[in-house]
Motif scaffolding. Structure first.
Motif, PDB file in Angstrom:
ATOM      1  N   GLU A 260      -9.543   1.984 -13.505  1.00  0.00           N
ATOM      2  CA  GLU A 260      -8.200   2.562 -13.396  1.00  0.00           C
ATOM      3  C   GLU A 260      -7.206   1.558 -13.971  1.00  0.00           C
ATOM      4  OE1 GLU A 260      -7.518   5.575 -12.324  1.00  0.00           O
ATOM      5  OE2 GLU A 260      -9.509   6.077 -11.589  1.00  0.00           O
TER       6      GLU A 260
ATOM      7  N   HIS B   4       0.896   2.947  -7.934  1.00  0.00           N
ATOM      8  CA  HIS B   4       2.275   3.190  -8.356  1.00  0.00           C
ATOM      9  C   HIS B   4       3.042   3.979  -7.291  1.00  0.00           C
ATOM     10  CE1 HIS B   4       1.055   7.295  -9.189  1.00  0.00           C
ATOM     11  NE2 HIS B   4      -0.001   6.806  -9.811  1.00  0.00           N
ATOM     12  N   LYS B   5       4.364   4.023  -7.448  1.00  0.00           N
ATOM     13  CA  LYS B   5       5.215   4.616  -6.419  1.00  0.00           C
ATOM     14  C   LYS B   5       5.746   6.000  -6.807  1.00  0.00           C
ATOM     15  CE  LYS B   5       4.809   0.949  -3.861  1.00  0.00           C
ATOM     16  NZ  LYS B   5       3.929   1.000  -2.677  1.00  0.00           N
TER      17      LYS B   5
ATOM     18  N   ALA C   6       4.216  11.981  -4.360  1.00  0.00           N
ATOM     19  CA  ALA C   6       2.896  12.577  -4.175  1.00  0.00           C
ATOM     20  C   ALA C   6       2.776  13.814  -5.062  1.00  0.00           C
ATOM     21  CB  ALA C   6       2.695  12.951  -2.712  1.00  0.00           C
TER      22      ALA C   6
ATOM     23  N   PHE D 123      -3.709   2.503 -14.044  1.00  0.00           N
ATOM     24  CA  PHE D 123      -2.393   2.848 -13.488  1.00  0.00           C
ATOM     25  C   PHE D 123      -2.647   3.191 -12.029  1.00  0.00           C
ATOM     26  CE2 PHE D 123       1.440   5.894 -13.569  1.00  0.00           C
ATOM     27  CZ  PHE D 123       2.327   4.850 -13.398  1.00  0.00           C
ATOM     28  N   TYR D 124      -2.438   2.214 -11.160  1.00  0.00           N
ATOM     29  CA  TYR D 124      -2.927   2.329  -9.792  1.00  0.00           C
ATOM     30  C   TYR D 124      -1.924   1.730  -8.816  1.00  0.00           C
ATOM     31  CZ  TYR D 124      -6.658   2.644  -6.303  1.00  0.00           C
ATOM     32  OH  TYR D 124      -7.425   2.995  -5.226  1.00  0.00           O
TER      33      TYR D 124
ATOM     34  N   LYS E  52      -1.788   9.318  -1.282  1.00  0.00           N
ATOM     35  CA  LYS E  52      -0.503   9.767  -0.739  1.00  0.00           C
ATOM     36  C   LYS E  52      -0.624  11.131  -0.051  1.00  0.00           C
ATOM     37  CE  LYS E  52       2.055   7.241  -4.281  1.00  0.00           C
ATOM     38  NZ  LYS E  52       2.366   7.347  -5.712  1.00  0.00           N
TER      39      LYS E  52
ATOM     40  N   PHE F 240      -4.287   3.844  -0.809  1.00  0.00           N
ATOM     41  CA  PHE F 240      -3.345   4.267  -1.850  1.00  0.00           C
ATOM     42  C   PHE F 240      -3.219   5.784  -1.999  1.00  0.00           C
ATOM     43  CE2 PHE F 240      -4.204  -0.136  -2.901  1.00  0.00           C
ATOM     44  CZ  PHE F 240      -2.909  -0.603  -3.079  1.00  0.00           C
TER      45      PHE F 240
ATOM     46  N   LYS G   4       0.844  -1.198   0.000  1.00  0.00           N
ATOM     47  CA  LYS G   4       0.000   0.000   0.000  1.00  0.00           C
ATOM     48  C   LYS G   4       0.882   1.252   0.000  1.00  0.00           C
ATOM     49  CE  LYS G   4      -3.510  -2.230   2.865  1.00  0.00           C
ATOM     50  NZ  LYS G   4      -4.159  -2.238   4.195  1.00  0.00           N
ATOM     51  N   ASN G   5       0.249   2.408  -0.238  1.00  0.00           N
ATOM     52  CA  ASN G   5       0.992   3.668  -0.205  1.00  0.00           C
ATOM     53  C   ASN G   5       0.555   4.564   0.954  1.00  0.00           C
ATOM     54  OD1 ASN G   5       2.298   2.882  -2.541  1.00  0.00           O
ATOM     55  ND2 ASN G   5       0.860   3.937  -3.880  1.00  0.00           N
TER      56      ASN G   5
ATOM     57  N   ARG H 274      -2.129   8.062 -16.279  1.00  0.00           N
ATOM     58  CA  ARG H 274      -3.414   7.537 -15.780  1.00  0.00           C
ATOM     59  C   ARG H 274      -4.571   7.963 -16.703  1.00  0.00           C
ATOM     60  NH1 ARG H 274      -7.084  10.554 -12.122  1.00  0.00           N
ATOM     61  NH2 ARG H 274      -8.851   9.157 -11.953  1.00  0.00           N
TER      62      ARG H 274
ATOM     63  N   ASP I 207      -9.973   6.045  -1.569  1.00  0.00           N
ATOM     64  CA  ASP I 207      -9.306   4.803  -1.159  1.00  0.00           C
ATOM     65  C   ASP I 207      -8.046   5.182  -0.374  1.00  0.00           C
ATOM     66  OD1 ASP I 207      -7.965   2.445  -0.862  1.00  0.00           O
ATOM     67  OD2 ASP I 207      -7.944   1.901  -2.989  1.00  0.00           O
TER      68      ASP I 207
ATOM     69  N   GLU J  69      -3.283   9.628  -8.424  1.00  0.00           N
ATOM     70  CA  GLU J  69      -3.299   8.229  -7.985  1.00  0.00           C
ATOM     71  C   GLU J  69      -4.548   7.505  -8.452  1.00  0.00           C
ATOM     72  OE1 GLU J  69      -0.526   7.426  -6.424  1.00  0.00           O
ATOM     73  OE2 GLU J  69       0.068   9.534  -6.495  1.00  0.00           O
ATOM     74  N   GLY J  70      -5.580   8.252  -8.787  1.00  0.00           N
ATOM     75  CA  GLY J  70      -6.854   7.626  -9.170  1.00  0.00           C
ATOM     76  C   GLY J  70      -7.575   6.989  -7.999  1.00  0.00           C
ATOM     77  N   VAL J  71      -7.368   7.528  -6.784  1.00  0.00           N
ATOM     78  CA  VAL J  71      -7.949   6.889  -5.599  1.00  0.00           C
ATOM     79  C   VAL J  71      -9.345   7.406  -5.248  1.00  0.00           C
ATOM     80  CG1 VAL J  71      -5.740   6.304  -4.558  1.00  0.00           C
ATOM     81  CG2 VAL J  71      -6.787   8.496  -4.016  1.00  0.00           C
TER      82      VAL J  71
END
Lengths: 96, 297
Positions: free
Chosen positions: B12, B17-18, B21, B14-15, A76, A74, A30-31, B30, A71, A58-60
């Motif tokens: 989604e 990912h690192k 921020a 592209f989810y 950040k 994920f 997880k992030n 994305r 969400d 992030e598309g969260v």
């Protein structure tokens, strides 16, 4: 298909694929730990315009039964959603 | 008919990912994948998006995605497109996501070759104006005055001495079927361009400005705002090129917003003097005169 967190995380070498070719959407971490503050959506001020969802790197952010949700596994905590919201419906709260 | 936030694919691709921020590049990838959908085959050379997307065994792409050599984004796209076609697979999009270094420096030859062959691929350059993945080194798309680790700002030389390479016009000069510039500050425009490109046969190129909080010295929540400001102050422009009809401008600010405000809010430009800012202002005015001349106005 949305990448998702797998129930079982590979622990031994035998569980990993032989090559670096791998299944799409395979998440093992997880992030959430990256975050120092979290966005909170105030449902009474939210108009459901989904601009935050569009601009989230992030598309969260997603819609669930007419409500906009996040969400937190994920997210950040970058805060782009708070700035992009025209109605001031998103606030950042310190993570404790 | 146009694509917008309500009609955009809810999935989604592209989810998890690192990326840092507030990363602008990850937002561009994305959104492009949401427009193109699951039947897109992504090629990513060495760069931020391959570093943050493929952390073995983690795979943050929900569609097929592969890392290419640094120089070979476009040639690998060519191969993937031909390979899928040979297998009888139809209705797909081969799409590449390369950074500014991977496009304007290292991958330029392969891209030029693909355009020359007019292979049916979509090449998206997410431009964060330096090699951010390796720790902020100058690329040929780094603008004048920007401080990077290879163009440090000192007493005598204040950051990068050379202007940004004009990738959009270089690509357009090939006589490509479709090329466009975009910005993550205006995602509606970006989505429309990706959608339009996906309907055109032949090589397509989209150059999207994607600010990098780490390399630009801005707060993570300022990425989108700064991208918008670049459009308003005239240092970036939204345009399209189509074979046959030439160049069109999509956005023209009535009066330019302050270049100084845009520059001074970023750590990489904070050392600039009034004279440096005058140079940047002047080059912007020259650029817009050229744009207007190109449009025949």
């Amino acid at each position: 298909m949305k990448p998702y967190l797998r129930d079982r995380i590979p622990e031994t070498l035998a569980e990993l694929p032989d090559a670096t070719a791998y299944e799409a959407g395979y998440l093992v971490t997880k992030n959430a730990g990256w975050r120092s503050s979290r966005p909170v959506i105030h449902q009474e001020t939210c108009r459901g315009c989904l601009k935050c969802y569009l601009y989230c790197p992030e598309g969260v952010i997603f819609q669930d039964g007419g409500k906009v949700k996040i969400d937190y596994d994920f997210c950040k905590g970058c805060g782009i959603c708070r700035k992009i919201c025209r109605f001031g419906a998103i606030e950042m709260e310190e993570e404790k | 008919m146009g694509i917008n936030v309500k009609t955009l694919c809810k999935d989604e691709f592209f989810y998890g990912h690192k990326a840092c921020a507030g990363c602008g590049g990850s937002l561009a990838v994305r959104i492009a994948l949401k427009v193109l959908g699951e039947r897109s085959f992504a090629v990513l050379p060495a760069g931020c998006m391959s570093a943050v997307g493929f952390n073995f065994p983690q795979l943050c792409f929900g569609n097929n995605a592969v890392i290419s050599t640094f120089a070979g984004t476009a040639s690998m796209l060519t191969g993937i497109e031909a390979g899928l076609r040979a297998q009888g697979i139809r209705d797909f999009q081969a799409v590449g996501f390369a950074g500014d270094g991977g496009t304007a420096d290292i991958g330029l030859q392969a891209l030029s070759g693909a355009i020359d062959r007019n292979d049916d691929i979509l090449y998206i350059c997410y431009d964060n104006e330096a090699y951010m993945n390796t720790g902020i080194q100058k690329s040929s798309l780094t603008p004048f005055g920007a401080r990077t680790t290879t163009t440090p700002a000192g007493k005598n030389i204040r950051g990068n001495l050379r202007p940004k390479k004009n990738m959009f016009e270089i690509v357009a000069a090939h006589g490509i079927p479709y090329a466009a510039t975009a910005s993550i500050g205006d995602l509606n425009d970006f989505m429309e361009k990706v959608e339009k490109a996906s309907r055109i046969k032949g090589t397509k190129y989209i150059h999207v400005i994607a600010p990098c909080p780490t390399g630009w010295g801005i707060a993570p929540d300022e990425t989108v705002e700064v991208a918008k400001e670049a459009l308003d102050c005239g240092l970036w422009y939204l345009a399209e090129y189509e074979e046959g009809s030439g160049m069109t401008l999509n956005y023209r600010p009535g009066t330019f917003a302050s270049v100084e405000h845009y520059l001074k809010r970023q750590g990489r430009f904070r050392h600039l003097t009034g004279d440096d800012i005058d140079i940047i202002n002047h080059s912007r005015d020259v650029k817009w005169k050229l744009i207007e001349k190109n449009l025949g106005e």
